[in-house]
Design a protein around this motif. Structure first.
Motif, short mmCIF file in Angstrom:
data_model
loop_
_atom_site.label_atom_id
_atom_site.label_comp_id
_atom_site.label_asym_id
_atom_site.label_seq_id
_atom_site.Cartn_x
_atom_site.Cartn_y
_atom_site.Cartn_z
N LEU A 167 -40.71 26.75 11.09
CA LEU A 167 -41.92 25.81 11.30
C LEU A 167 -41.44 24.41 11.36
N ARG A 168 -40.48 23.84 10.53
CA ARG A 168 -40.17 22.42 10.58
C ARG A 168 -38.91 22.20 11.60
N GLY A 169 -38.24 23.24 11.81
CA GLY A 169 -37.16 22.94 12.82
C GLY A 169 -35.95 22.53 12.19
N ASP A 170 -35.00 22.06 12.84
CA ASP A 170 -33.51 21.88 12.31
C ASP A 170 -33.75 20.56 11.42
N PRO A 171 -32.99 20.25 10.65
CA PRO A 171 -33.35 19.12 9.74
C PRO A 171 -32.65 17.82 10.55
N GLU B 134 -27.78 4.91 -3.94
CA GLU B 134 -27.03 4.28 -3.16
C GLU B 134 -27.75 2.92 -2.48
N GLN B 135 -29.13 3.17 -2.28
CA GLN B 135 -30.05 2.09 -1.87
C GLN B 135 -30.36 1.04 -2.93
N ARG B 136 -30.53 1.56 -4.35
CA ARG B 136 -30.39 0.45 -5.29
C ARG B 136 -29.24 -0.40 -5.37
N GLU B 137 -28.05 0.36 -5.16
CA GLU B 137 -26.72 -0.55 -5.33
C GLU B 137 -26.56 -1.56 -4.03
N GLU C 224 -29.19 10.57 5.38
CA GLU C 224 -30.13 9.73 4.56
C GLU C 224 -29.30 9.18 3.31
N LYS C 225 -29.46 7.93 2.70
CA LYS C 225 -28.80 7.37 1.73
C LYS C 225 -29.78 7.79 0.54
#
Length: 90
Positions: free
Chosen positions: A35-39, A49-52, A44-45
């Motif tokens: 239903l969702r399909g391929d990722p 990693e975003q905080r750093e 994504e970080k």
């Protein structure tokens, strides 16, 4: 007759419920994937990693050699605690 059947089901419950739960989980996993399909292909970080990266951007423009001396930091502490053993400041 029912009591014998329920006793047999109770004693064999782990052997029956695990395969049933496994099949239900497998079907649900593949149904959700269908239903969702391929990722998405983009990677994504993680939050750490975003905080750093955010911390590095915050300190990018600052002069890191300009720090407060320890003598100046002691003036912000309560006088009753730190000046007790320092007669030159009393």
């Amino acid at each position: 007759m029912w009591s014998v059947l329920w006793a047999a089901v109770r004693s064999k419950a782990p052997y029956v419920t695990f395969p049933v739960a496994f099949v239900v989980g497998l079907v649900g996993y593949h149904l959700e994937w269908f239903l969702r399909g391929d990722p998405p292909a983009t990677e994504e970080k993680s939050i750490s990693e975003q905080r750093e990266e955010r911390r590095l951007q915050e300190i990018a423009g600052k002069d890191l050699t300009n720090v407060v001396s320890l003598k100046d930091k002691l003036e912000f502490a309560p006088r009753a605690v730190l000046n007790r053993n320092r007669p030159e400041k009393s």
